[in-house]
Design a protein around this motif. Structure first.
Motif, PDB file in Angstrom:
ATOM      1  N   LYS A   1      29.850  38.858  49.233  1.00  0.00           N
ATOM      2  CA  LYS A   1      31.292  39.001  49.036  1.00  0.00           C
ATOM      3  C   LYS A   1      31.588  39.985  47.912  1.00  0.00           C
ATOM      4  O   LYS A   1      32.474  40.828  48.020  1.00  0.00           O
TER       5      LYS A   1
ATOM      6  N   TYR B   1      32.250  26.551  38.658  1.00  0.00           N
ATOM      7  CA  TYR B   1      32.740  27.658  39.455  1.00  0.00           C
ATOM      8  C   TYR B   1      31.614  28.358  40.202  1.00  0.00           C
ATOM      9  O   TYR B   1      31.840  29.060  41.173  1.00  0.00           O
TER      10      TYR B   1
ATOM     11  N   ALA C   1      39.627  36.495  30.524  1.00  0.00           N
ATOM     12  CA  ALA C   1      40.340  36.753  31.774  1.00  0.00           C
ATOM     13  C   ALA C   1      39.419  37.363  32.817  1.00  0.00           C
ATOM     14  O   ALA C   1      39.644  37.221  34.010  1.00  0.00           O
ATOM     15  N   TYR C   2      38.391  38.052  32.380  1.00  0.00           N
ATOM     16  CA  TYR C   2      37.524  38.739  33.336  1.00  0.00           C
ATOM     17  C   TYR C   2      36.286  37.944  33.669  1.00  0.00           C
ATOM     18  O   TYR C   2      35.447  38.382  34.447  1.00  0.00           O
TER      19      TYR C   2
ATOM     20  N   LYS D   1      35.763  35.274  35.356  1.00  0.00           N
ATOM     21  CA  LYS D   1      35.564  34.713  36.692  1.00  0.00           C
ATOM     22  C   LYS D   1      34.859  35.696  37.614  1.00  0.00           C
ATOM     23  O   LYS D   1      34.198  35.314  38.556  1.00  0.00           O
ATOM     24  N   GLN D   2      35.037  36.975  37.349  1.00  0.00           N
ATOM     25  CA  GLN D   2      34.457  37.956  38.247  1.00  0.00           C
ATOM     26  C   GLN D   2      33.185  38.553  37.676  1.00  0.00           C
ATOM     27  O   GLN D   2      32.867  39.710  37.954  1.00  0.00           O
TER      28      GLN D   2
ATOM     29  N   ASN E   1      33.776  43.341  48.240  1.00  0.00           N
ATOM     30  CA  ASN E   1      34.928  43.635  47.383  1.00  0.00           C
ATOM     31  C   ASN E   1      34.779  44.981  46.722  1.00  0.00           C
ATOM     32  O   ASN E   1      35.727  45.749  46.616  1.00  0.00           O
TER      33      ASN E   1
ATOM     34  N   LEU F   1      42.222  40.205  41.754  1.00  0.00           N
ATOM     35  CA  LEU F   1      40.756  40.209  41.686  1.00  0.00           C
ATOM     36  C   LEU F   1      40.261  39.362  40.537  1.00  0.00           C
ATOM     37  O   LEU F   1      39.399  38.501  40.711  1.00  0.00           O
ATOM     38  N   TRP F   2      40.832  39.580  39.359  1.00  0.00           N
ATOM     39  CA  TRP F   2      40.303  38.887  38.196  1.00  0.00           C
ATOM     40  C   TRP F   2      40.567  37.395  38.256  1.00  0.00           C
ATOM     41  O   TRP F   2      39.862  36.588  37.661  1.00  0.00           O
ATOM     42  N   GLY F   3      41.596  37.027  38.966  1.00  0.00           N
ATOM     43  CA  GLY F   3      41.891  35.605  39.082  1.00  0.00           C
ATOM     44  C   GLY F   3      40.950  34.889  40.025  1.00  0.00           C
ATOM     45  O   GLY F   3      40.997  33.676  40.164  1.00  0.00           O
ATOM     46  N   GLY F   4      40.075  35.668  40.688  1.00  0.00           N
ATOM     47  CA  GLY F   4      39.093  35.034  41.551  1.00  0.00           C
ATOM     48  C   GLY F   4      39.612  34.731  42.921  1.00  0.00           C
ATOM     49  O   GLY F   4      38.966  34.028  43.694  1.00  0.00           O
ATOM     50  N   ASP F   5      40.791  35.265  43.253  1.00  0.00           N
ATOM     51  CA  ASP F   5      41.317  34.943  44.570  1.00  0.00           C
ATOM     52  C   ASP F   5      40.687  35.771  45.663  1.00  0.00           C
ATOM     53  O   ASP F   5      40.720  35.427  46.830  1.00  0.00           O
ATOM     54  N   LEU F   6      40.114  36.906  45.296  1.00  0.00           N
ATOM     55  CA  LEU F   6      39.551  37.790  46.329  1.00  0.00           C
ATOM     56  C   LEU F   6      38.090  37.469  46.572  1.00  0.00           C
ATOM     57  O   LEU F   6      37.399  37.103  45.652  1.00  0.00           O
TER      58      LEU F   6
ATOM     59  N   SER G   1      47.494  43.863  41.877  1.00  0.00           N
ATOM     60  CA  SER G   1      46.201  43.963  42.565  1.00  0.00           C
ATOM     61  C   SER G   1      45.074  43.571  41.630  1.00  0.00           C
ATOM     62  O   SER G   1      44.146  42.854  42.009  1.00  0.00           O
ATOM     63  N   ASN G   2      45.146  44.043  40.385  1.00  0.00           N
ATOM     64  CA  ASN G   2      44.065  43.740  39.454  1.00  0.00           C
ATOM     65  C   ASN G   2      43.946  42.252  39.216  1.00  0.00           C
ATOM     66  O   ASN G   2      42.863  41.688  39.275  1.00  0.00           O
TER      67      ASN G   2
ATOM     68  N   ILE H   1      41.290  47.388  46.934  1.00  0.00           N
ATOM     69  CA  ILE H   1      41.378  46.680  45.661  1.00  0.00           C
ATOM     70  C   ILE H   1      41.381  47.718  44.563  1.00  0.00           C
ATOM     71  O   ILE H   1      40.485  48.552  44.461  1.00  0.00           O
ATOM     72  N   ASN H   2      42.406  47.691  43.733  1.00  0.00           N
ATOM     73  CA  ASN H   2      42.596  48.740  42.748  1.00  0.00           C
ATOM     74  C   ASN H   2      41.403  48.868  41.797  1.00  0.00           C
ATOM     75  O   ASN H   2      41.004  49.971  41.446  1.00  0.00           O
ATOM     76  N   VAL H   3      40.852  47.715  41.428  1.00  0.00           N
ATOM     77  CA  VAL H   3      39.747  47.771  40.467  1.00  0.00           C
ATOM     78  C   VAL H   3      38.542  48.472  41.091  1.00  0.00           C
ATOM     79  O   VAL H   3      37.878  49.288  40.448  1.00  0.00           O
TER      80      VAL H   3
END
Lengths: 591, 345, 479
Positions: free
Chosen positions: B71, B64, B283-284, B286-287, B75, C474-479, C470-471, B81-83
Motif C-alpha cells: 500500500k 497501529y 503529525a507525520y 503515522k506515515q 501511495n 495522507l498524514w492522517g493515515g486515511d490513505l 490532500s496532505n 496524492i500531493n505529497v
C-alpha cells in the motif's frame, strides 16, 4: 677522446659536435661528445651506469636540452627542433606502450596524429586511368566476381572499397569508381552478362572518358602541370608535396606491413598488458619503424627481457636494421650486445668518450685501461710488472717476459709527450685542463667526480645564514677545482719521475690468449709456469680457469675436451704479442 | 589424519590448524568493532526500514502497526496524492543540478591537479588553498554563503555592488537559476579539494617515458593529455566519479542552508523530502511506513544509477576486429588480380 | 565466502526482530485511562510535604530566551530548595515532539516529567497518550489552583477537546510594534488604535517626508505566520474546520475573509504613498528604524534589548533613555481589520507555551510537585516579569493582576502595550498538522505579497487549500 677519422666528409649523415650536458644543479653529465655517423651504421654507445650514454641519446632525440654543441642531420641543424621534427624514432627500455590502446592502435598512433608529405595526385585522372586498365586487363566477368567476393565477406561501410582496392592493387579512389560503375548497372543486366557485356563496357568507357576530359579541361584552365603519374608539378619541374594526414586505408596498410615484418599479426587486437616482454618489445619496434624515419634510437631495449629472449631479439634487431636500411644509435650497458650488434662502438665512462671504433678495433686495440677492462668477457687480466730497461724485460719476481722490439723507444716517447702535456696543464689550469684531469680520473677509476659547492641543494634559510657567514668571515673563496689541481700536480710529479726511471707498468692479457695446457705429471713445459687452479667453471665446451699468477687473480680458458680435475695442475704461458702495456699513472696504453 | 605423510607428526598438523584458527580469530577481533557498529547502525536499521515500508507503522503507537503489503508503495507512485507528487518532483532539480555539477567537479579538480603537478612556484601554498575548504562543515558553508548572497540590500555581495538581487530566491524550473549557480559555486569551492587530492596522486604515478613516447610520436600537449594522462588515471577517475555521483545524488545540505522563504518549503532533492518529514513532529508519525517506502525507492534509484555508471565505466575489452580485418586483407592480397601499373601510394 | 555472508545476514535478522518487537512494545495499554497513580501523599495539614523531589523538565525554549528561562527555574529551585528540584533539558523545536513522545513511550529514565512545549503540540501529545490530565491530579491531591484563570482565547484549547484539562498555558508571543515617539508626536496626538487611524498617520508622514513609515521584514517565518494569521482572525475567519481540513476557497464566506486578509496586508505595500516594503527580514529593516526614517517597527519581542541598544547606539543616547523616552510600544491589534467595529478586530494570533504533565509520572507526590512548579511559574509575579522581559507575555490572570508585574517598567511600558487585552490572544489550537497549516499559509502570504494586485488570490487560495487537504489526508493515515 678519439674521434672517428675513418669516415669521410661526404658520407656523414648525422653529425654530433661537441655535445655537452650540464644539469641545473651544476652536474656535468656529458663532456664534449663528438661523433659523425654515416648512413646505415649501427652505432652502439656502451658504458657502465651513469656514464652519460642515455643522456646523450636523449639529447639527440630532443628529450633533453642541449647545453652546448650542435647536431646536424645532413645540413639540417637540429638543436632547437622539437622531437617530432627530427626524423627520429626511439624505443624505450620500458617500451612505453600506451596501455589503453590495442597493438594496432599503438603502432598506428604516430600515423594518425602526424601529417606526412605526399605528392599532390590528381585522383580523378589517376583513378580513371587505373579503372580503364583494370577493365582492359581483367574483363567484366572477373570484375563482377571480384566485387561479389568482397561483398561475400559482409564488409562494413568503408571496407568494401578498401578490400576491393587491395584485391586489384589500386588506389582507393579507383576502387570507389569501379564500385560506382558496378552500381550503375542493374541486377538484371548482370544476369544477362553475356549479352550485355559490350553495352556495359562501352557505357563505362564513355563515362570514364567523359570524366577524364572534364578533368583535363579543368586542369588546363587552372594551368597546373601534371607528370606521367598524374602528380602535380611545381614551377621547377619537381613534384609538389603537401603535408597531409594519412587516410584510414593508408594507415591500415602500413600497420599491416609493419606487423608482418615483426610477426605481430596475431596480436593486433591485444592490449599491452596481455603481451609478453618480447612481444611488447616488438610492438615498440613496430611503432618506431612504421614512421619510416631514417634514424632509430634504442635506449637499452633488451634489459627487461630474460637471457634467452635477449639473444633472439639481438639478432632480430640487427636483421631489422639491415632490412629497413636504417641508421641506428643503440645504448646499452652490456658489452656483449655492443660487440655482437655494432658496426661501431662508442665506449663512455663518466661522461667522457673513451674510445670510438669497430668492435675489432675496440677489442684488439683498446685505447686505455677502462676500455680494455670493459670490453671482453671474461674481463681482461691485469697485473703489475716492472720494466727493466737493462734486461729489456718485464719482470715480476722470477717471472720474466720479453718485450717486443722498439718497446723502450715507445715507452720513452710516451712519457715525454705525457710530461709535456701535463706541464702545460699545470701551468695553465683552465677549464679545459680540468676536464682533461676529469677524463683521466674516469679512465683510472679514481675518486668520484668532484661536485661543485653550488651543486649542494640549499634551502632559503641556509642561504641566508651562509651569506652572512661569508660576509662576516670575509673568507677567501674556496677553490672549487682544488682536488683536480692536486691530482694534476700529483700526476705530473709521478710522470716526471717515470721519465727518469719509470718502472712499474700494468700489463693486460685477454683470458683466451693465455696458453693453458693441462699439466701432466713428469712432463716439462718450456717457458710456462705450472700453477694450481683455484677454481674451474665448466661452461660446456670450455673451462674458465681461475688461478693466481704474479700475485694477481687471473682467468684463463681451456678447451673442455680434457677433463680438468680438482687437483690437476695447468701450464700457463703467453707471448709478448698478446700483451697490452698500460701506464699506471694515466691509464693509457703505451704503444 | 592418514599416515601418507611420512615423517609428519599428527600433532604438528593439529598445531598448525590451531595456529591458523588463532590468526583468524585475531583478525575477527580486530574487525569486530567496525563490523558490530556497521551491522547495528546500518544493516539492522536498513532491514527494519525495509520491513516498515510494507507496514502501517507508527513508532509511538504499537496498536497501529499492521502489515499492509504494497500500500505504501502504491501511495508513493500515486501522483494524485500531493505529497507523493512532491517526492517525485524533487528528483527533477536534483538531477539537473547533478548533470551540471558532477562533470564540473571532475573537470575542475583535474585541471587544477594537472597544473599543480607542473610544480609552479609556491605550488605547495596553492595546494593547501585548494584543499582547505574541504574541512569546513556544511553549516559554515551555509552561514558564509548565506550572508554573502542574502537577498536584500544588506547582503554582503549586494551591499558591495549596490545591487538588490534576490540571489537565493525563486522556484525550481521557474526563476531560481541564480540560486543554483550560487549552490554550484559553493559546492565547487567546498568539494574540489577531495577529488583534487586523488587526481594529484594519480598524476604523479604516470610513467614519464609514456609522455616522452608521445612527444616523439608527434603528440602535442593536448594529445598527451588525451592519450597519456587521462587513460592512465583510470582507477582514480573511476573512484572519484563514483563517489561524486553518489554524494550528489543525496544532495541535501546545500539547498537546505541556502534558500529563502520562497523556496524553503519546496523540496529540491529527495533527501530534503525524507529529512523534513522523518522525526519532525508527531503529525507525520503515522506515515512512517510511507516515508520508509520513499527512502527505499530513493535508495533503489540511486542503486540503479550507480549500476549504470559502473557499466558505462567498465573497461571494455576490444573486439577482435583488427585481426579479422587483417585476415581479410591477406586473403584479398593473395587473390590479387593483375597488379595495375602506375599506382602510387 | 557465501556461507559467511549468509551468517552475517542471519545475525542481522536475528537482531532486527527483537528490536522491532521491542519498538512496537513501547506503548500504552489499550483504551480507557492510560495514566496511573501510585504512592501516598504526605500532608502536613493542608500543605503537601515535598521531600527532595527531583523533577525533569523538557523545554522547547532554545533561543535567546533560554538563559532567562533557566534563571527562572534556578530561582524556583532556590525557593524550594530541599523540597523540589527541577532540572531542565533543552530540546530543539524540530525534534521536540519526537523526543518527548519517544522517551515517555519507551519509559526512559531520563524522560521528562514536565513538558514545556508549544501549545500546538497538545493534540498530538494527547493522541499519543504522552500526557496525562492535570485536573485529575488536582482532584486526587486537593491542590488549590484555578485552571481557568488564563487568557480565554488561548486557554480554550487546554482541554484539547476533551472534558479533562491537559495543559497549563504559560505565555504568548506575537509580532510587536515599536514606534518613534518624536516622529509620531509630529503627526498624531495619540497612538493609532484602528486601521483607519494608522493609515491616516502613516500617509501623512509618507507624504510629508517621502520615507516609508512602517519598517517590517516580510522575509521571516515569524512575519508570515503571525501577520497572516492575525489578519485572518481580525477579519473574522477561522484557520481550519473541526475535522482539521480547511475551506479557504470552498467556503465562500471564508474565501471572502481570506481575500480581505491578504488584501489588508498587501495594501500597506501597494498603497500610494507606500506604507511598508516587501522583502528583507527584521535585522535588515532595523536600520531604517534606527535612522529615524521609519515611524513604526514591527518585529519579534525577544529582540527588545537589541532594538533599544541599536537605537541608542545610532542616536547617541543611552539605552535607558532610548527605552523610556525615545521609543514606545503599540500592538498590531486592529491593523488588519477591514471593519474596525467588529469585536474580532482586535484579535492577535500568537505562539503560546504550555506546561504538560507527562505520562511518565506515576507517583502522586511527584505529580503534586509538578503541579507546584506549574502553579509557581504562573502565579509568581517575579517569574512573570522576568519571563515577560524575555519576550513572552504572561497570560495568567493571576500574574497580570499583581502589582509587582503590572507596575514593572518594561511590562507597563511595553508588554501591556504590545498585548492590550490578553483575552484577545489566539493560538493555533488543537490542529496536529499545524506545520502543514503554517507552510500553506506562509506560501499564501509570501506569494500574495509578491503580486501587485489581488487577481491571483482566489487561485492561490484554491491550490493551497487543496494541497493542505490532500496532505493531511495522507498524514492522517486515511490513505
Amino acid at each position: 677522446m678519439q674521434t672517428n677519422d675513418n669516415i669521410s666528409n661526404e658520407e656523414v649523415f648525422l653529425s654530433l659536435k661537441h655535445l655537452e650536458k650540464v644539469y641545473p644543479n651544476g652536474e656535468k653529465a656529458v663532456y664534449d661528445f663528438n661523433l659523425d655517423i654515416a648512413k646505415n651504421e649501427f652505432i652502439v654507445i656502451v658504458g657502465p651506469s651513469g656514464c652519460g650514454k642515455s643522456t646523450t641519446l636523449r639529447m639527440v632525440a630532443g628529450l633533453e636540452d642541449i647545453t652546448s654543441g650542435d647536431i646536424y642531420l645532413g645540413d639540417e641543424h637540429l638543436n632547437y627542433k622539437p622531437s617530432k621534427d627530427r626524423h627520429m624514432a626511439i624505443v624505450f627500455q620500458s617500451y612505453a606502450l600506451y596501455p589503453q590502446m590495442t597493438v594496432f592502435n599503438n603502432i598506428a598512433f604516430p600515423l594518425t596524429i602526424n601529417t606526412y608529405p605526399a605528392p599532390v595526385v590528381n585522383t580523378v585522372l589517376l583513378s580513371c586511368a587505373q579503372a580503364k586498365e583494370i577493365i582492359e586487363k581483367c574483363g567484366l566477368a572477373s570484375i563482377k566476381d571480384a566485387i561479389e567476393k568482397v561483398d561475400a565477406q559482409k564488409p562494413k561501410f568503408g571496407e568494401r572499397a578498401e578490400n576491393l582496392a587491395t584485391l586489384f592493387n589500386v588506389v582507393l579512389e579507383t576502387a570507389k569508381l569501379i564500385l560506382k560503375l558496378y552500381g550503375s548497372v542493374s541486377a538484371d543486366d548482370w544476369k544477362n552478362i553475356a549479352d550485355k557485356e559490350g553495352e556495359i563496357l562501352s557505357d563505362w568507357q564513355a563515362k570514364l572518358s567523359d570524366a577524364e576530359s572534364a578533368e583535363q579541361t579543368k586542369i588546363t584552365e587552372s594551368g597546373k602541370k601534371l607528370d606521367g603519374e598524374f602528380c602535380e608539378l611545381s614551377e621547377d619541374g619537381t613534384r609538389k608535396t603537401v603535408q597531409r594526414k594519412l587516410t584510414h586505408y593508408e594507415i591500415k596498410t602500413r600497420v599491416y606491413e609493419t606487423a608482418e615484418k615483426l610477426d605481430l599479426a596475431p596480436y593486433l587486437d591485444k592490449l599491452p598488458k596481455e603481451l609478453s616482454g618480447g612481444q611488447m618489445q616488438r610492438v615498440a619496434l613496430g611503432r618506431a619503424i612504421v614512421k619510416n624515419v631514417p634514424i632509430f634510437m634504442m635506449d637499452e631495449p633488451l634489459s627487461n627481457l630474460d637471457a634467452k629472449l635477449r639473444l633472439t631479439m639481438r639478432s632480430e634487431i640487427v636483421k631489422l636494421h639491415n632490412r629497413i636500411n636504417a641508421t641506428t644509435i643503440y645504448v646499452t650497458h652490456d658489452q656483449t650486445e655492443a660487440m655482437t650488434m655494432a658496426s661501431r662502438i662508442v665506449v663512455m665512462s663518466r661522461g667522457f668518450i673513451q674510445q670510438v671504433g669497430t668492435p675489432e678495433e675496440v677489442y684488439n686495440n683498446p685505447a686505455n685501461i677502462f676500455v680494455a677492462r670493459f670490453i671482453g668477457s671474461p674481463t681482461m687480466n691485469m697485473f703489475e710488472m716492472e720494466f727493466d730497461r737493462n734486461e729489456k724485460m718485464l719482470v715480476y719476481g722470477d717471472f720474466r717476459l720479453p718485450v717486443e722490439n722498439g718497446f723502450e723507444e715507445k715507452f720513452d716517447k710516451f712519457y715525454e709527450s705525457k710530461c709535456a702535456e701535463f706541464s702545460s696543464i699545470n701551468e695553465n689550469f683552465d677549464s679545459g685542463a680540468r676536464e682533461k684531469i676529469l677524463k683521466l680520473l674516469s679512465v683510472t677509476g679514481e675518486g668520484k667526480s668532484v661536485k661543485n659547492n653550488s651543486a649542494k641543494k640549499k634551502n632559503f634559510v641556509v642561504c641566508i645564514i651562509e651569506f652572512f657567514k661569508n660576509l662576516a668571515a670575509k673568507k677567501a673563496e674556496e677553490d672549487p677545482w682544488l682536488k683536480e689541481r692536486a691530482v694534476a700536480a700529483e700526476k705530473f710529479a709521478a710522470l716526471k719521475a717515470y721519465k727518469e726511471n719509470g718502472r712499474k707498468v700494468f700489463v693486460g692479457i685477454r683470458p683466451e690468449r693465455i696458453k693453458i695446457e693441462k699439466a701432466e705429471e713428469g712432463k716439462t713445459y718450456k717457458g710456462a709456469n705450472i700453477v694450481q687452479p683455484e677454481l674451474t667453471e665448466l661452461l660446456g665446451g670450455e673451462y674458465n680457469v681461475y688461478f693466481k699468477f704474479c700475485g694477481k687473480n687471473m682467468i684463463g680458458k681451456i678447451d673442455a675436451k680434457d677433463k680438468l680435475g680438482q687437483n690437476d695442475k695447468i701450464a700457463v704461458s703467453f707471448s709478448a704479442d698478446d700483451l697490452f702495456v698500460f701506464d699506471p699513472i694515466t691509464g693509457d696504453v703505451i704503444k | 589424519m592418514e599416515k601418507d605423510f611420512i615423517g609428519i607428526d599428527e600433532d604438528i598438523l593439529a598445531e598448525r590448524k590451531r595456529a591458523k584458527r588463532r590468526e583468524q580469530g585475531v583478525a575477527l577481533v580486530i574487525l569486530s568493532p567496525f563490523v558490530i557498529i556497521f551491522v547495528l547502525f546500518c544493516v539492522v536499521p536498513f532491514i527494519m526500514g525495509f520491513a516498515y515500508s510494507f507496514m502501517r507503522y507508527d513508532p509511538y503507537n504499537s496498536d497501529y502497526t499492521a502489515f499492509i503489503g504494497f500500500k505504501n508503495y502504491s501511495n508513493l507512485f500515486n501522483t494524485d496524492i500531493n505529497v507523493s507528487k512532491q517526492f517525485w518532483e524533487s528528483f527533477g532539480p536534483m538531477l539537473v543540478f547533478d548533470l551540471v555539477a558532477v562533470p564540473l567537479l571532475m573537470i575542475i579538480p583535474f585541471i587544477l591537479a594537472y597544473f599543480i603537478n607542473m610544480r609552479p612556484p609556491c605550488y605547495k601554498f596553492f595546494r593547501a588553498c585548494i584543499y582547505l575548504p574541504c574541512v569546513v562543515s556544511i553549516s559554515i558553508l551555509g552561514i558564509m554563503f548565506g550572508e554573502m548572497f542574502a537577498g536584500d540590500e544588506t547582503g554582503l555581495i549586494n551591499s558591495w555592488f549596490g545591487t538588490n538581487i534576490d540571489w537565493l530566491g525563486g522556484k525550481p524550473f521557474e526563476n531560481d537559476i541564480l540560486r543554483w549557480i550560487i549552490i554550484l559555486i559553493a559546492t565547487i569551492w567546498w568539494q574540489t579539494g577531495a577529488n583534487f587530492v586523488i587526481f594529484s596522486g594519480a598524476l604523479r604515478d604516470i610513467p614519464k617515458s609514456l609522455y616522452e613516447a608521445c612527444e616523439m610520436d608527434g603528440g602535442g600537449r593536448w594529445q598527451s593529455v588525451i592519450r597519456v594522462t587521462i587513460p592512465n588515471m583510470r582507477p582514480a577517475i573511476n573512484i572519484t566519479l563514483f563517489n561524486t555521483l553518489i554524494g550528489f545524488l543525496s544532495l541535501y545540505g546545500q539547498p537546505y542552508v541556502l534558500n529563502t522563504l520562497e523556496n524553503q518549503d519546496i523540496f529540491v532533492s529527495p533527501m530534503m523530502f525524507i529529512q523534513s518529514y522523518l522525526s519532525n513532529g508527531l503529525a507525520y508519525a503515522k506515515q512512517t511506513g510511507y516515508l520508509c517506502a520513499s527512502a527505499i525507492i530513493f535508495g533503489l534509484i540511486i542503486m540503479v544509477i550507480s549500476f549504470v555508471e559502473r557499466r558505462v565505466m567498465e573497461e571494455r575489452h576490444p573486439t577482435a576486429k583488427h585481426v579479422a580485418a587483417y585476415k581479410r586483407y591477406c586473403d584479398f592480397r593473395t587473390q590479387r588480380l593483375e597488379p595495375a601499373k602506375g599506382e602510387s601510394k | 565466502m557465501n556461507k559467511k555472508f549468509a551468517g552475517i545476514l542471519c545475525a542481522a535478522l536475528a537482531l532486527t526482530i527483537p528490536l522491532t518487537a521491542a519498538a512496537c512494545n513501547g506503548g500504552g495499554n489499550g483504551g480507557g485511562e492510560w495514566w496511573s497513580t501510585t504512592g501516598e501523599l504526605e500532608k502536613n495539614g493542608d500543605e503537601i510535604v515535598f521531600n527532595d523531589v527531583g523533577l525533569r523538565l523538557a523545554s522547547i525554549v532554545a533561543g535567546a530566551d533560554k538563559e532567562a528561562f533557566n534563571q527562572i527555574v534556578a530561582q524556583f529551585n532556590a525557593e524550594y530548595s530541599g523540597k523540589i528540584r527541577v532540572s531542565v533539558t533543552t530540546v530543539g523545536y524540530e525534534s521536540f515532539e519526537d523526543y518527548v513522545a519517544r522517551s515517555v513511550k519507551q519509559g526512559d529514565k531520563s524522560a521528562p516529567d514536565i513538558v514545556m512545549g508549544h501549545q500546538s503540540s497538545v493534540k498530538s501529545f494527547l493522541d499519543y497518550k504522552v500526557i496525562q490530565p492535570i485536573d485529575v491530579v488536582m482532584e486526587q491531591t486537593g491542590f488549590d489552583y484555578d485552571l481557568n484563570a488564563f487568557s480565554m482565547g488561548i486557554n480554550q484549547y487546554a482541554n484539547a477537546g476533551t472534558e479533562h484539562h491537559f495543559g497549563v498555558t504559560v505565555d504568548a508571543a506575537s509580532m510587536v510594534v515599536f514606534y518613534n515617539k518624536e516622529l509620531l508626536g509630529q503627526y498624531s496626538q495619540a497612538v493609532p488604535s484602528t486601521r483607519e487611524e494608522l493609515f491616516t498617520v502613516c500617509e501623512a508622514y509618507a507624504n510629508a517626508t517621502g520615507n516609508v513609515p512602517i519598517a517590517w521584514g516580510t522575509g521571516s517565518d515569524f512575519f508570515t505566520e503571525f501577520i497572516m494569521n492575525t489578519a485572518v482572525l481580525q477579519n473574522g475567519g477561522t484557520l481550519y474546520k473541526d475535522d482539521m481540513s480547511v475551506d479557504w476557497y470552498d467556503n465562500t464566506a471564508q474565501r471572502d475573509v481570506y481575500k480581505k486578509a491578504l488584501e489588508s496586508v498587501r495594501s500597506f505595500v501597494t498603497n500610494t504613498p507606500k506604507l511598508a516594503e516587501v522583502g528583507g527580514d527584521d535585522s535588515s529593516r532595523l536600520g531604517d528604524f534606527r535612522a529615524n526614517k521609519a515611524m513604526f517597527y514591527v518585529t519579534v519581542p525577544w529582540l527588545f534589548d537589541s532594538v533599544c541598544q541599536g537605537y541608542a547606539a545610532e542616536n547617541g543616547c543611552t539605552e535607558e533613555v532610548a527605552r523610556t523616552e525615545k521609543l514606545g510600544a503599540t500592538s498590531i491589534a486592529g491593523w488588519f481589520a477591514m471593519d474596525s467595529s467588529k469585536d474580532y478586530a482586535k484579535k492577535i494570533y500568537c505562539d503560546a507555551h504550555m506546561f504538560n504533565l507527562s505520562n511518565k509520572v506515576t507517583d502522586i507526590t511527584q505529580k503534586a510537585a509538578c503541579l507546584e512548579f506549574m502553579k509557581w511559574f504562573t502565579t509568581n509575579a517575579d517569574a512573570g516579569t522576568q519571563w515577560a522581559r524575555a519576550g513572552h507575555v504572561s497570560i495568567s490572570n493571576v500574574i497580570n493582576t499583581k502589582d509587582a508585574y503590572k507596575n514593572d517598567a518594561v511590562v507597563a511600558g511595553y508588554i501591556n502595550k504590545w498585548y492590550p487585552d490578553i483575552n484577545d490572544l489566539n493560538t493555533v489550537g488543537i490542529n496536529p498538522y499545524y506545520q502543514e497549516l503554517a507552510k500553506n499559509l506562509r506560501a499564501i502570504i509570501s506569494e500574495g505579497l509578491l503580486k501587485k494586485d489581488n487577481s491571483g488570490d482566489e487561485e492561490l487560495l484554491r491550490t493551497k487549500q487543496n494541497e493542505y487537504n490532500s496532505n493531511i489526508a495522507l498524514w492522517g493515515g486515511d490513505l
